[in-house]
Design a protein around this motif. Sequence first.
Motif, PDB file in Angstrom:
ATOM      1  N   GLY A 273      11.258  -1.138 -37.809  1.00 48.98           N
ATOM      2  CA  GLY A 273      10.024  -1.149 -39.030  1.00 48.98           C
ATOM      3  C   GLY A 273      10.189  -1.756 -40.637  1.00 48.98           C
ATOM      4  N   ALA A 274      11.606  -2.384 -41.116  1.00 53.37           N
ATOM      5  CA  ALA A 274      11.843  -2.452 -42.204  1.00 53.37           C
ATOM      6  C   ALA A 274      10.819  -3.610 -43.069  1.00 53.37           C
ATOM      7  N   THR A 275      10.153  -4.680 -42.216  1.00 54.03           N
ATOM      8  CA  THR A 275       9.007  -4.903 -42.827  1.00 54.03           C
ATOM      9  C   THR A 275       7.818  -4.724 -43.346  1.00 54.03           C
ATOM     10  N   ALA A 276       7.487  -3.649 -43.104  1.00 53.49           N
ATOM     11  CA  ALA A 276       7.091  -2.367 -43.732  1.00 53.49           C
ATOM     12  C   ALA A 276       7.132  -1.288 -44.485  1.00 53.49           C
ATOM     13  N   ALA A 277       8.310  -1.681 -45.037  1.00 55.78           N
ATOM     14  CA  ALA A 277       8.567  -0.587 -46.504  1.00 55.78           C
ATOM     15  C   ALA A 277       8.643  -1.100 -47.722  1.00 55.78           C
ATOM     16  N   GLY A 278       7.493  -0.192 -48.489  1.00 56.49           N
ATOM     17  CA  GLY A 278       7.444   0.034 -49.432  1.00 56.49           C
ATOM     18  C   GLY A 278       5.895  -1.064 -49.300  1.00 56.49           C
ATOM     19  N   THR A 279       4.999  -1.741 -48.147  1.00 55.50           N
ATOM     20  CA  THR A 279       3.879  -2.482 -48.307  1.00 55.50           C
ATOM     21  C   THR A 279       2.906  -1.501 -48.348  1.00 55.50           C
ATOM     22  N   ILE A 280       2.029  -0.981 -49.371  1.00 50.48           N
ATOM     23  CA  ILE A 280       0.238  -0.462 -49.793  1.00 50.48           C
ATOM     24  C   ILE A 280      -0.715  -0.578 -48.567  1.00 50.48           C
ATOM     25  N   MET A 281      -0.002   0.526 -47.410  1.00 43.42           N
ATOM     26  CA  MET A 281      -1.079  -0.255 -46.753  1.00 43.42           C
ATOM     27  C   MET A 281      -2.042   0.380 -46.336  1.00 43.42           C
ATOM     28  N   ALA A 282      -2.843   1.136 -47.500  1.00 45.48           N
ATOM     29  CA  ALA A 282      -3.804   1.455 -47.870  1.00 45.48           C
ATOM     30  C   ALA A 282      -4.034   1.882 -49.181  1.00 45.48           C
ATOM     31  N   ALA A 283      -5.555   1.799 -49.938  1.00 48.89           N
ATOM     32  CA  ALA A 283      -5.752   2.737 -50.903  1.00 48.89           C
ATOM     33  C   ALA A 283      -7.159   3.128 -51.314  1.00 48.89           C
ATOM     34  N   LEU A 284      -7.332   4.555 -51.345  1.00 50.53           N
ATOM     35  CA  LEU A 284      -8.623   5.006 -50.706  1.00 50.53           C
ATOM     36  C   LEU A 284      -8.907   5.613 -52.126  1.00 50.53           C
ATOM     37  N   GLN A 285     -10.100   6.244 -51.969  1.00 54.41           N
ATOM     38  CA  GLN A 285     -10.655   7.007 -52.996  1.00 54.41           C
ATOM     39  C   GLN A 285     -11.850   7.547 -52.337  1.00 54.41           C
ATOM     40  N   ASN A 286     -12.348   8.149 -51.829  1.00 60.28           N
ATOM     41  CA  ASN A 286     -13.456   8.448 -51.429  1.00 60.28           C
ATOM     42  C   ASN A 286     -13.737  10.189 -52.124  1.00 60.28           C
TER      43      ASN A 286
ATOM     44  N   SER B  71      20.632   5.558 -54.551  1.00 62.55           N
ATOM     45  CA  SER B  71      20.584   6.394 -53.355  1.00 62.55           C
ATOM     46  C   SER B  71      18.965   5.633 -52.668  1.00 62.55           C
ATOM     47  N   VAL B  72      18.581   4.851 -53.673  1.00 56.41           N
ATOM     48  CA  VAL B  72      16.862   5.089 -54.054  1.00 56.41           C
ATOM     49  C   VAL B  72      16.703   4.195 -52.951  1.00 56.41           C
ATOM     50  N   VAL B  73      16.108   3.855 -51.660  1.00 54.72           N
ATOM     51  CA  VAL B  73      15.961   2.871 -50.463  1.00 54.72           C
ATOM     52  C   VAL B  73      14.442   2.174 -50.593  1.00 54.72           C
ATOM     53  N   LEU B  74      14.136   2.947 -51.257  1.00 53.27           N
ATOM     54  CA  LEU B  74      12.318   2.571 -51.595  1.00 53.27           C
ATOM     55  C   LEU B  74      11.868   3.201 -53.389  1.00 53.27           C
ATOM     56  N   GLY B  75      11.263   1.937 -53.862  1.00 52.68           N
ATOM     57  CA  GLY B  75      10.585   2.935 -55.078  1.00 52.68           C
ATOM     58  C   GLY B  75       9.333   1.821 -55.553  1.00 52.68           C
ATOM     59  N   LEU B  76       8.469   2.585 -55.973  1.00 50.64           N
ATOM     60  CA  LEU B  76       7.376   1.801 -56.552  1.00 50.64           C
ATOM     61  C   LEU B  76       6.674   2.696 -57.940  1.00 50.64           C
ATOM     62  N   THR B  77       5.926   2.137 -59.207  1.00 50.40           N
ATOM     63  CA  THR B  77       6.185   2.728 -60.274  1.00 50.40           C
ATOM     64  C   THR B  77       4.378   2.267 -60.272  1.00 50.40           C
ATOM     65  N   ALA B  78       3.840   3.380 -61.225  1.00 50.38           N
ATOM     66  CA  ALA B  78       2.931   2.419 -62.184  1.00 50.38           C
ATOM     67  C   ALA B  78       2.616   1.129 -62.439  1.00 50.38           C
ATOM     68  N   ASP B  79       3.830   0.452 -62.677  1.00 52.88           N
ATOM     69  CA  ASP B  79       3.905  -1.055 -63.433  1.00 52.88           C
ATOM     70  C   ASP B  79       2.908  -1.848 -62.540  1.00 52.88           C
ATOM     71  N   ASP B  80       2.816  -1.285 -61.241  1.00 48.91           N
ATOM     72  CA  ASP B  80       2.579  -2.295 -60.160  1.00 48.91           C
ATOM     73  C   ASP B  80       0.980  -2.033 -60.848  1.00 48.91           C
ATOM     74  N   GLN B  81       0.049  -2.529 -61.072  1.00 49.24           N
ATOM     75  CA  GLN B  81      -1.003  -2.456 -60.759  1.00 49.24           C
ATOM     76  C   GLN B  81      -2.037  -1.908 -59.741  1.00 49.24           C
ATOM     77  N   ARG B  82      -1.482  -2.269 -58.306  1.00 48.05           N
ATOM     78  CA  ARG B  82      -2.429  -2.395 -57.452  1.00 48.05           C
ATOM     79  C   ARG B  82      -2.045  -0.675 -56.709  1.00 48.05           C
ATOM     80  N   PHE B  83      -0.640  -0.245 -57.320  1.00 46.27           N
ATOM     81  CA  PHE B  83      -0.167   0.872 -56.870  1.00 46.27           C
ATOM     82  C   PHE B  83       0.106   2.046 -57.489  1.00 46.27           C
ATOM     83  N   ALA B  84      -0.723   2.151 -58.841  1.00 41.52           N
ATOM     84  CA  ALA B  84      -1.115   2.807 -60.363  1.00 41.52           C
ATOM     85  C   ALA B  84      -1.997   3.643 -59.772  1.00 41.52           C
ATOM     86  N   VAL B  85      -2.071   4.855 -60.058  1.00 37.68           N
ATOM     87  CA  VAL B  85      -3.284   5.686 -59.998  1.00 37.68           C
ATOM     88  C   VAL B  85      -3.597   6.253 -61.678  1.00 37.68           C
TER      89      VAL B  85
END
Length: 509
Positions: free
Chosen positions: A338-351, A274-288
């Motif tokens: 809005g399916a084209t935006a699903a899973g997109t990393i829209m911002a990576a913030l660190q303030n 039932s997972v419609v979207l998944g992101l993990t730390a294996d994606d370095q752009r997403f990793a925190v």
Amino acid sequence: MSSNDPNHENEEDYLQADDAEEVFERGEDDEMEMDGDYDENMTIEDEITFQNDSAAHFDSHTDSVFCVAQHPVHNHIIVTGSGDDTGYIFDSTPAPRPVLPSSFETTPQPREREALQPLAKLDGHTDTINAVAFTEPAGEYVITAGLDGKLRAYRDTTPKKTGTAWEFFGEAQEVEEINWMAVCPYQKNSEEHKNVIAIGANDGSAWVFRLDHTSANPISIIQTFFSHTESCTAGAWTSDGNLLATVSEDGSFYVYDVFGAAAAAGIEYPAGTSVVLGLTADDQRFAVPGGLYSIAISPSGGIAALGGGEGNIRVIGLPRITASGPSAKGKAAPKSAGATAAGTIMAALQNQTDNIESLSFSQPPFTFLAAASVDGSLAIYDAAHRFAVRRHIQGAHDDAPVVKVEFLPSNRQLSASVSGPLASASAAQQNRSWMFTSVGLDGVVRRWDARGGTTAAAQGLMQEWKGHMPLTENEDGEQSGGIMGFVQNYEGQRIVTAGDDGICLVFEE
């Protein structure tokens, strides 16, 4: 792009927040100067000046109060959970203020304020209760969740469902420890969302239950999810109640189609899940670094903000489901948007520099995102302007960790045709949707204007309330004190806190 456009969530408009930011430093009070000569033989004793701005208090707990929730209809009805393995339900309405005597020479001093009394005691847990909730839409049930892995459910037994009498009706235990609980939002005619809650556990699992005291199985399992490999630390529903999003210490993020609405809308996901979207730390752009610990979903359901270690925030596009076209039964059938935006990393913030403990989106027409950090700061981002930093308030709680931040909530259950106190409350909060509240381990509640002040000194701080003991350290090096959570009514005029000092305080504007 105007910041007054609440629906503007196109992918190209969300970048990293590299715009100029306005940083505020909360200054310390100037040291007091002593008049006259100082006598070195004078004995000076430590003195603590205690300020209590509360209108009422509840002190039946014997240990730290870790969680608090309010009734969705009767906001004055409150439930709490504590380290004493016990929960309480009480009415937070303060007693009428006494008329001050015209002369203390003829009239005795007023007596000490009496504590609010419990309406019900919720026992049966064998470890800390760290999550409590009333179900939607009517607050028919209250449920407690503990570090003993138990869910315990109670029902409102009053004829008119006033929330003043409660009866235990069921218990379930499927995991070792429960970390969080989230109530499924209820929309009109969405009966499948009624009295549904989700939990996240220390083994990484997430569970969805339905409560029904008339059933042979009063706490029944709707869905179970085992995507995370480490503790499931936070979860949130989209406002339509269709999707559940969770995060974990392993740095992963998953979105689940709990009731099949996404599948019915043609949104594809792996067969058998039932997972419609998944992101993990294996994606370095997403990793925190350090994992993820907090989550908030925008009112429109189009984006999720995820908070993690070292002040990192990731903003992710979500699949959205809207109604379009008649179904076979003559009702609107769901369709993806809005399916084209699903899973997109829209911002990576660190303030901010330490873990993000809490996140909150403002209600339309404003498009703010507030982030609370262990470093003691608050950051305000503007979603309509590429998540630019609107303000970074350093030392927002006198350098103590900020535990929770929340914009004034909306009442999803009201339509324009509804009248009465709740309708008035909803209208009032819409006019103040730029306001948010924060609490910290300094023991202070603060109310802010997200639009900011006219000068740096203003910082947007509108009001503050004191009454809880701040974080202190005893001789054994153990720390205690501060505020662990709060709720605020729809108008934002009453705030009820959960204190590490074992007390709940009621503050009023």
